[in-house]
Design an enzyme around this catalytic site. Structure first.
Site, PDB file in Angstrom:
ATOM      1  N   TYR A 274     -12.445  -0.450   6.642  1.00 40.89           N
ATOM      2  CA  TYR A 274     -11.175  -0.913   6.080  1.00 40.89           C
ATOM      3  C   TYR A 274     -10.819  -2.283   6.651  1.00 40.89           C
ATOM      4  CZ  TYR A 274      -6.261  -0.881   4.667  1.00 40.89           C
ATOM      5  OH  TYR A 274      -5.051  -1.205   4.105  1.00 40.89           O
ATOM      6  N   ALA A 275     -10.833  -2.376   7.973  1.00 46.81           N
ATOM      7  CA  ALA A 275     -10.498  -3.652   8.616  1.00 46.81           C
ATOM      8  C   ALA A 275     -11.503  -4.737   8.225  1.00 46.81           C
ATOM      9  CB  ALA A 275     -10.454  -3.471  10.133  1.00 46.81           C
ATOM     10  N   ALA A 276     -12.787  -4.362   8.219  1.00 48.78           N
ATOM     11  CA  ALA A 276     -13.822  -5.348   7.865  1.00 48.78           C
ATOM     12  C   ALA A 276     -13.642  -5.832   6.429  1.00 48.78           C
ATOM     13  CB  ALA A 276     -15.205  -4.725   8.053  1.00 48.78           C
ATOM     14  N   SER A 277     -13.323  -4.909   5.541  1.00 48.00           N
ATOM     15  CA  SER A 277     -13.161  -5.304   4.131  1.00 48.00           C
ATOM     16  C   SER A 277     -11.965  -6.235   3.956  1.00 48.00           C
ATOM     17  CB  SER A 277     -12.988  -4.069   3.242  1.00 48.00           C
ATOM     18  OG  SER A 277     -11.750  -3.410   3.485  1.00 48.00           O
ATOM     19  N   LYS A 278     -10.882  -5.970   4.689  1.00 46.24           N
ATOM     20  CA  LYS A 278      -9.685  -6.802   4.529  1.00 46.24           C
ATOM     21  C   LYS A 278      -9.886  -8.173   5.165  1.00 46.24           C
ATOM     22  CE  LYS A 278      -7.148  -3.669   2.365  1.00 46.24           C
ATOM     23  NZ  LYS A 278      -6.752  -3.823   0.951  1.00 46.24           N
TER      24      LYS A 278
ATOM     25  N   ILE B 112       3.654   0.145   5.257  1.00 47.40           N
ATOM     26  CA  ILE B 112       4.502   0.266   4.077  1.00 47.40           C
ATOM     27  C   ILE B 112       4.638   1.736   3.719  1.00 47.40           C
ATOM     28  CG2 ILE B 112       4.844  -0.512   1.688  1.00 47.40           C
ATOM     29  CD1 ILE B 112       4.731  -2.782   3.882  1.00 47.40           C
TER      30      ILE B 112
ATOM     31  N   VAL C 296     -12.237   0.418  -9.913  1.00 41.95           N
ATOM     32  CA  VAL C 296     -12.671  -0.977  -9.759  1.00 41.95           C
ATOM     33  C   VAL C 296     -14.122  -1.104  -9.261  1.00 41.95           C
ATOM     34  CG1 VAL C 296     -10.391  -1.996  -9.453  1.00 41.95           C
ATOM     35  CG2 VAL C 296     -11.625  -1.111  -7.449  1.00 41.95           C
TER      36      VAL C 296
ATOM     37  N   ASN D 245      -5.144  -5.160  -5.963  1.00 36.62           N
ATOM     38  CA  ASN D 245      -4.323  -4.297  -5.104  1.00 36.62           C
ATOM     39  C   ASN D 245      -5.026  -3.011  -4.696  1.00 36.62           C
ATOM     40  OD1 ASN D 245      -1.629  -3.062  -4.091  1.00 36.62           O
ATOM     41  ND2 ASN D 245      -2.307  -1.625  -5.684  1.00 36.62           N
TER      42      ASN D 245
HETATM   43  P1  NAI Z   1      -0.764   3.159  -3.491  1.00 32.76           P
HETATM   44  O1  NAI Z   1      -0.149   4.462  -3.129  1.00 32.76           O
HETATM   45  O2  NAI Z   1      -0.144   2.273  -4.480  1.00 32.76           O
HETATM   46  O3  NAI Z   1      -2.220   3.458  -3.960  1.00 32.76           O
HETATM   47  C1  NAI Z   1      -3.027   2.507  -4.480  1.00 32.76           C
HETATM   48  C2  NAI Z   1      -3.506   2.927  -5.873  1.00 32.76           C
HETATM   49  O4  NAI Z   1      -4.845   2.492  -5.904  1.00 32.76           O
HETATM   50  C3  NAI Z   1      -3.529   4.437  -6.208  1.00 32.76           C
HETATM   51  O5  NAI Z   1      -2.851   4.649  -7.433  1.00 32.76           O
HETATM   52  C4  NAI Z   1      -5.010   4.755  -6.382  1.00 32.76           C
HETATM   53  O6  NAI Z   1      -5.273   5.617  -7.455  1.00 32.76           O
HETATM   54  C5  NAI Z   1      -5.565   3.391  -6.681  1.00 32.76           C
HETATM   55  N1  NAI Z   1      -6.978   3.295  -6.355  1.00 32.76           N
HETATM   56  C6  NAI Z   1      -7.626   3.727  -5.255  1.00 32.76           C
HETATM   57  N2  NAI Z   1      -8.934   3.491  -5.374  1.00 32.76           N
HETATM   58  C7  NAI Z   1      -9.108   2.891  -6.569  1.00 32.76           C
HETATM   59  C8  NAI Z   1     -10.234   2.422  -7.267  1.00 32.76           C
HETATM   60  N3  NAI Z   1     -11.485   2.554  -6.773  1.00 32.76           N
HETATM   61  N4  NAI Z   1     -10.060   1.838  -8.470  1.00 32.76           N
HETATM   62  C9  NAI Z   1      -8.825   1.729  -8.981  1.00 32.76           C
HETATM   63  N5  NAI Z   1      -7.719   2.197  -8.407  1.00 32.76           N
HETATM   64  C10 NAI Z   1      -7.868   2.763  -7.208  1.00 32.76           C
HETATM   65  O7  NAI Z   1      -1.140   2.419  -2.183  1.00 32.76           O
HETATM   66  P2  NAI Z   1      -0.597   1.311  -1.234  1.00 32.76           P
HETATM   67  O8  NAI Z   1      -0.599   1.911   0.119  1.00 32.76           O
HETATM   68  O9  NAI Z   1       0.591   0.620  -1.721  1.00 32.76           O
HETATM   69  O10 NAI Z   1      -1.844   0.338  -1.244  1.00 32.76           O
HETATM   70  C11 NAI Z   1      -1.966  -0.797  -2.036  1.00 32.76           C
HETATM   71  C12 NAI Z   1      -2.760  -1.834  -1.279  1.00 32.76           C
HETATM   72  O11 NAI Z   1      -2.031  -2.203  -0.105  1.00 32.76           O
HETATM   73  C13 NAI Z   1      -4.130  -1.381  -0.785  1.00 32.76           C
HETATM   74  O12 NAI Z   1      -5.074  -2.407  -0.956  1.00 32.76           O
HETATM   75  C14 NAI Z   1      -3.898  -1.101   0.684  1.00 32.76           C
HETATM   76  O13 NAI Z   1      -5.083  -1.257   1.437  1.00 32.76           O
HETATM   77  C15 NAI Z   1      -2.877  -2.147   1.007  1.00 32.76           C
HETATM   78  N6  NAI Z   1      -2.101  -1.884   2.214  1.00 32.76           N
HETATM   79  C16 NAI Z   1      -1.245  -0.835   2.274  1.00 32.76           C
HETATM   80  C17 NAI Z   1      -0.520  -0.600   3.421  1.00 32.76           C
HETATM   81  C18 NAI Z   1       0.444   0.524   3.528  1.00 32.76           C
HETATM   82  O14 NAI Z   1       1.021   0.684   4.626  1.00 32.76           O
HETATM   83  N7  NAI Z   1       0.684   1.300   2.517  1.00 32.76           N
HETATM   84  C19 NAI Z   1      -0.680  -1.448   4.604  1.00 32.76           C
HETATM   85  C20 NAI Z   1      -1.582  -2.536   4.433  1.00 32.76           C
HETATM   86  C21 NAI Z   1      -2.258  -2.724   3.275  1.00 32.76           C
END
Ligand code: NAI
Length: 251
Positions: free
Chosen positions: A159-163, A192, A67, A93
């Site tokens: 990370y926090a700043a971006s969110k 999660i 992205v 996402n």
């Molecule tokens: P996930 O294991 O589904 O990984 C996210 C996916 O994003 C991966 O497949 C990765 O290849 C892809 N990705 C990473 N950088 C990318 C880029 N530059 N361009 C395109 N794809 C990219 O991860 P998860 O943990 O479910 O995260 C999804 C979202 O939820 C994120 O935005 C994360 O910050 C947020 N989040 C997750 C939490 C958690 O506890 N897992 C807690 C709070 C927020």
């Protein structure tokens, strides 16, 4: 409540992992949407797309997309529109984290997180909003984090700043595009259960824990995202809703 996304086209970033993006893609497909799977993973994107095609056929297609790569994002959006029609649901996402004290990070580490977590959601929104506004139909769902408003061991720095910035962007877009019947909403997941989180959570010195005494499942966040993207949430815009099982509860 039955959520029906029949006839809708959704574009999801970071959809080929093992977390929220993929769970959202599956639930949207089950709800009748056509889904553009995008992810930076060069091998997992075609693999996950192929797995989903076995279940959902032509309703799903996949593109490798980092992205942060704007020319590539323009090209993939154009191809997805050609394939499925105008994008009516954008789920921002994809997200990355970097751990370390703010004073110790390199500029490259800082910029990489802001580029993926904040700049890219803005750029992708910019790309889809004109058509959404012209057609008076569209929802953007931004995946934030409780890190936006509550600092903790895994939730600080860029990370926090971006969110936090993403939550603000959600309000901006909602305000500007509400008059065109376009909504913009967000979710703030707590902890999660994903591979990245499982690797780190056991040793993390957290200041808080979920009241429900368990981690969340990606599918639980996907349910909230699909609800927010659907007409069942037709009067919700500009808000970012925490889904944390009582972790980092807001007053
Ligand atoms: P996930 O294991 O589904 O990984 C996210 C996916 O994003 C991966 O497949 C990765 O290849 C892809 N990705 C990473 N950088 C990318 C880029 N530059 N361009 C395109 N794809 C990219 O991860 P998860 O943990 O479910 O995260 C999804 C979202 O939820 C994120 O935005 C994360 O910050 C947020 N989040 C997750 C939490 C958690 O506890 N897992 C807690 C709070 C927020």
């Amino acid at each position: 409540m039955h959520i029906d996304l029949s006839g809708r086209t959704a574009f999801i970033t970071g959809a080929a992992g093992e977390g929220i993006g993929r769970a959202t893609a599956e639930l949207m497909l089950e709800s009748g949407a056509r889904v553009a799977i995008t992810d930076r993973g060069a091998s997992r994107t075609p693999r996950v797309t192929a797995e989903l095609r076995e279940r959902f056929g032509d309703a799903v297609a996949g593109w490798v997309l980092d992205v942060a790569d704007r020319p590539r994002a323009d090209a993939v959006i154009a191809e997805a529109v050609e394939r499925f029609g105008p994008i009516e649901i954008l789920v921002n996402n994809a997200g990355i984290n970097v751990l370390g004290d703010a004073h110790a990070l390199t500029p490259e580490e800082w910029d990489a997180v802001i580029d993926v977590n904040l700049n890219a959601p803005w750029y992708l929104s910019r790309a889809v909003l004109p058509a959404m506004r012209a057609r008076r139909r569209g929802v953007i769902v931004n995946v934030g984090s409780v890190a936006a408003y509550a600092s903790d061991a895994l939730a600080r720095g860029p990370y926090a700043a971006s969110k936090a910035g993403l939550e603000s962007l959600t309000r901006t877009i909602a305000g500007e595009s509400g008059p065109f019947d376009v909504r913009c909403v967000g979710v703030h997941p707590g902890i999660i259960s994903t591979p990245w989180m499982q690797e780190r959570i056991a040793s993390a010195q957290l200041k808080d824990s979920p009241a429900l005494e368990r981690l969340g499942r990606p599918e639980e966040v996907a349910q909230l995202i699909v609800f927010l993207a659907s007409d069942a949430a037709s009067y919700i815009t500009g808000e970012t809703i925490t889904i944390g099982g009582g972790f980092k509860m807001r007053p």
